[in-house]
Design an enzyme around this catalytic site. Structure first.
Site, PDB file in Angstrom:
ATOM      1  N   CYS A  85      -2.670  -4.210  -2.227  1.00  0.00           N
ATOM      2  CA  CYS A  85      -2.830  -5.187  -3.221  1.00  0.00           C
ATOM      3  C   CYS A  85      -2.100  -6.487  -2.883  1.00  0.00           C
ATOM      4  O   CYS A  85      -1.835  -6.577  -1.816  1.00  0.00           O
ATOM      5  CB  CYS A  85      -2.835  -4.454  -4.524  1.00  0.00           C
ATOM      6  N   SER A  86      -1.467  -6.995  -4.153  1.00  0.00           N
ATOM      7  CA  SER A  86      -0.737  -8.317  -3.806  1.00  0.00           C
ATOM      8  C   SER A  86       0.542  -7.933  -3.247  1.00  0.00           C
ATOM      9  O   SER A  86       1.143  -8.353  -2.156  1.00  0.00           O
ATOM     10  CB  SER A  86      -0.587  -8.903  -5.182  1.00  0.00           C
TER      11      SER A  86
END
Length: 144
Positions: A85-86
């Site tokens: 994810c980020s």
């Protein structure tokens, strides 16, 4: 590994490890030999921006529980599956653990989480078109 008790059978939990960005980059560029196919699963949600790791499959974490069977059927045998994810602090690791827990006993995939997530990846490799592409690239699985 199975542990037998009088009342139930418990599967030993599959291991989810971290993969360093440098190792993933080398694998994507073919600089590190491996017999295993590599699959990257991007689980960013509303923070999914215009850049993706080249060839990544986008399955938002909010949809992942409903779509895990789709990912399992395509990627649970003989592949290295990398989630991110980020920041790879919550959603990436959670989806990786869920994927690993849903794998069948005979599944042979190895499951990883990209250390420090896409934000770190982007600062190191965002300008390299061999590693990072626009999500609108015609052949990108992330378009789906």
């Amino acid at each position: 590994l199975l542990c037998f008790t009088p009342h139930r059978t418990i599967m030993a939990e599959r291991t989810v490890n971290y993969i360093e960005p440098e190792v993933l980059a080398a694998r994507l560029l073919g600089e590190v030999a491996s017999e295993r196919e590599l699959v990257v699963v991007d689980v960013r949600d509303d923070d999914f921006d215009e850049r993706v790791i080249r060839g990544a499959l986008h399955v938002p974490s909010a949809e992942f529980p409903e779509r895990v069977d789709e990912v399992l059927s395509a990627h649970s045998h003989g592949k290295d599956v990398v989630f991110h994810c980020s920041l790879s602090q919550m959603r990436g690791p959670s989806c990786a653990r869920f994927f690993a827990s849903e794998m069948k006993d005979d599944a042979t995939s190895h499951v990883y989480v990209l250390r420090n997530g896409f934000r770190h990846w982007s600062t190191r490799y965002g300008g390299n078109p061999r590693l990072t592409e626009p999500r609108s690239a015609p052949d990108s699985p992330a378009r789906k």
